[in-house]
Design a protein around this motif. Structure first.
Motif, PDB file in Angstrom:
ATOM      1  N   CYS A  74     -14.095  -1.313  29.935  1.00 62.45           N
ATOM      2  CA  CYS A  74     -12.960  -0.415  31.290  1.00 62.45           C
ATOM      3  C   CYS A  74     -12.831  -1.629  32.507  1.00 62.45           C
ATOM      4  O   CYS A  74     -11.667  -1.229  32.482  1.00 62.45           O
ATOM      5  CB  CYS A  74     -12.793   0.783  30.371  1.00 62.45           C
ATOM      6  SG  CYS A  74     -10.876   1.482  30.832  1.00 62.45           S
ATOM      7  N   GLY A  78     -10.314  -3.854  31.537  1.00 64.68           N
ATOM      8  CA  GLY A  78      -9.155  -3.227  31.350  1.00 64.68           C
ATOM      9  C   GLY A  78      -8.618  -1.831  30.117  1.00 64.68           C
ATOM     10  O   GLY A  78     -10.221  -1.961  29.211  1.00 64.68           O
ATOM     11  N   MET A  79      -7.688  -1.440  29.988  1.00 66.71           N
ATOM     12  CA  MET A  79      -7.691  -0.236  29.066  1.00 66.71           C
ATOM     13  C   MET A  79      -7.601  -0.346  27.867  1.00 66.71           C
ATOM     14  O   MET A  79      -8.390   0.220  26.868  1.00 66.71           O
ATOM     15  CB  MET A  79      -6.526   1.188  29.315  1.00 66.71           C
ATOM     16  CG  MET A  79      -6.994   2.202  28.711  1.00 66.71           C
ATOM     17  SD  MET A  79      -5.119   3.075  29.640  1.00 66.71           S
ATOM     18  CE  MET A  79      -5.504   5.137  28.701  1.00 66.71           C
ATOM     19  N   GLY A 118     -10.405   4.401  30.860  1.00 65.16           N
ATOM     20  CA  GLY A 118      -8.877   3.847  31.741  1.00 65.16           C
ATOM     21  C   GLY A 118      -7.948   4.314  32.122  1.00 65.16           C
ATOM     22  O   GLY A 118      -7.714   4.049  32.934  1.00 65.16           O
ATOM     23  N   TRP A 119      -8.321   6.032  31.942  1.00 69.77           N
ATOM     24  CA  TRP A 119      -7.830   7.103  32.892  1.00 69.77           C
ATOM     25  C   TRP A 119      -8.243   6.593  34.506  1.00 69.77           C
ATOM     26  O   TRP A 119      -7.439   6.768  35.138  1.00 69.77           O
ATOM     27  CB  TRP A 119      -7.310   8.292  32.417  1.00 69.77           C
ATOM     28  CG  TRP A 119      -6.687   8.948  33.169  1.00 69.77           C
ATOM     29  CD1 TRP A 119      -5.602   9.472  33.351  1.00 69.77           C
ATOM     30  CD2 TRP A 119      -7.739   9.954  33.879  1.00 69.77           C
ATOM     31  NE1 TRP A 119      -5.136   9.765  34.905  1.00 69.77           N
ATOM     32  CE2 TRP A 119      -6.620  11.092  34.766  1.00 69.77           C
ATOM     33  CE3 TRP A 119      -8.722  10.353  33.883  1.00 69.77           C
ATOM     34  CZ2 TRP A 119      -6.889  11.746  35.526  1.00 69.77           C
ATOM     35  CZ3 TRP A 119      -8.668  11.754  35.149  1.00 69.77           C
ATOM     36  CH2 TRP A 119      -8.101  12.104  35.743  1.00 69.77           C
ATOM     37  N   ARG A 122      -7.408   3.517  36.488  1.00 68.42           N
ATOM     38  CA  ARG A 122      -6.291   3.333  36.920  1.00 68.42           C
ATOM     39  C   ARG A 122      -5.889   4.497  38.409  1.00 68.42           C
ATOM     40  O   ARG A 122      -5.124   4.188  39.266  1.00 68.42           O
ATOM     41  CB  ARG A 122      -5.438   3.654  35.859  1.00 68.42           C
ATOM     42  CG  ARG A 122      -5.095   3.395  35.144  1.00 68.42           C
ATOM     43  CD  ARG A 122      -3.908   3.467  33.717  1.00 68.42           C
ATOM     44  NE  ARG A 122      -3.871   2.512  33.202  1.00 68.42           N
ATOM     45  CZ  ARG A 122      -2.499   2.310  32.149  1.00 68.42           C
ATOM     46  NH1 ARG A 122      -1.191   3.180  32.068  1.00 68.42           N
ATOM     47  NH2 ARG A 122      -2.956   0.967  31.252  1.00 68.42           N
ATOM     48  N   ARG A 130     -14.641   6.496  40.852  1.00 64.26           N
ATOM     49  CA  ARG A 130     -14.466   6.083  40.146  1.00 64.26           C
ATOM     50  C   ARG A 130     -15.394   6.048  38.590  1.00 64.26           C
ATOM     51  O   ARG A 130     -15.276   6.251  37.500  1.00 64.26           O
ATOM     52  CB  ARG A 130     -13.357   4.734  39.511  1.00 64.26           C
ATOM     53  CG  ARG A 130     -12.035   4.795  39.963  1.00 64.26           C
ATOM     54  CD  ARG A 130     -11.635   3.970  39.550  1.00 64.26           C
ATOM     55  NE  ARG A 130     -11.731   2.779  40.161  1.00 64.26           N
ATOM     56  CZ  ARG A 130     -11.062   1.446  40.320  1.00 64.26           C
ATOM     57  NH1 ARG A 130      -9.827   1.741  40.551  1.00 64.26           N
ATOM     58  NH2 ARG A 130     -11.214   0.961  40.710  1.00 64.26           N
TER      59      ARG A 130
END
Length: 131
Positions: A74, A78-79, A118-119, A122, A130
């Motif tokens: 991730c 990415g998600m 994934g959240w 972002r 993160r």
């Protein structure tokens, strides 16, 4: 203790291979989609291998580090690749340990982990926060 070291070695090896592939594909060929495809397949495989080499805590409890594979893919790709890799890991979980209540919960948990990862990717914070 040796099982934990083996799992950490697997994770580091996959991350090293991903960095080499990223160098070859993205910076020389400009193929970000190919790199994401590589990530989702390789980290799905990593999560599956980590389930095979679980860490035994006692006679009834095991620990696997498959969630790290989802978190890493991730952060790197990415998600969407993380969710696909989580589906690969979830299907492997069901194939390895059977379709039981705990197997379904384990497969669903890894997909939820991919969605949450994934959240968090972002969020507008620095990568360390993160993580």
């Amino acid at each position: 203790m040796s099982q934990l070291l083996f799992n950490i070695t697997l994770i580091i090896s996959f991350m090293f291979a991903a960095s080499i592939v990223r160098e070859q594909i993205i910076y020389r060929v400009e193929g970000i989609k190919r790199y994401k495809m590589y990530c989702l397949i390789s980290y799905g495989l990593l999560g599956s291998i980590l389930m095979i080499y679980t860490i035994k805590i006692d006679s009834t409890m095991i620990l696997d580090l498959r969630f790290l594979a989802v978190t890493i893919v991730c952060l790197y790709a990415g998600m969407v690749p993380a969710i696909i890799a989580a589906c690969i890991i979830g299907i492997t979980r069901l194939l390895l340990f059977g379709i039981t209540a705990s197997g379904i919960i384990g497969a669903a948990t890894i997909i939820v982990m991919a969605l949450l990862s994934g959240w968090t990717v972002r969020l507008p914070y620095r990568p360390f926060i993160r993580f």
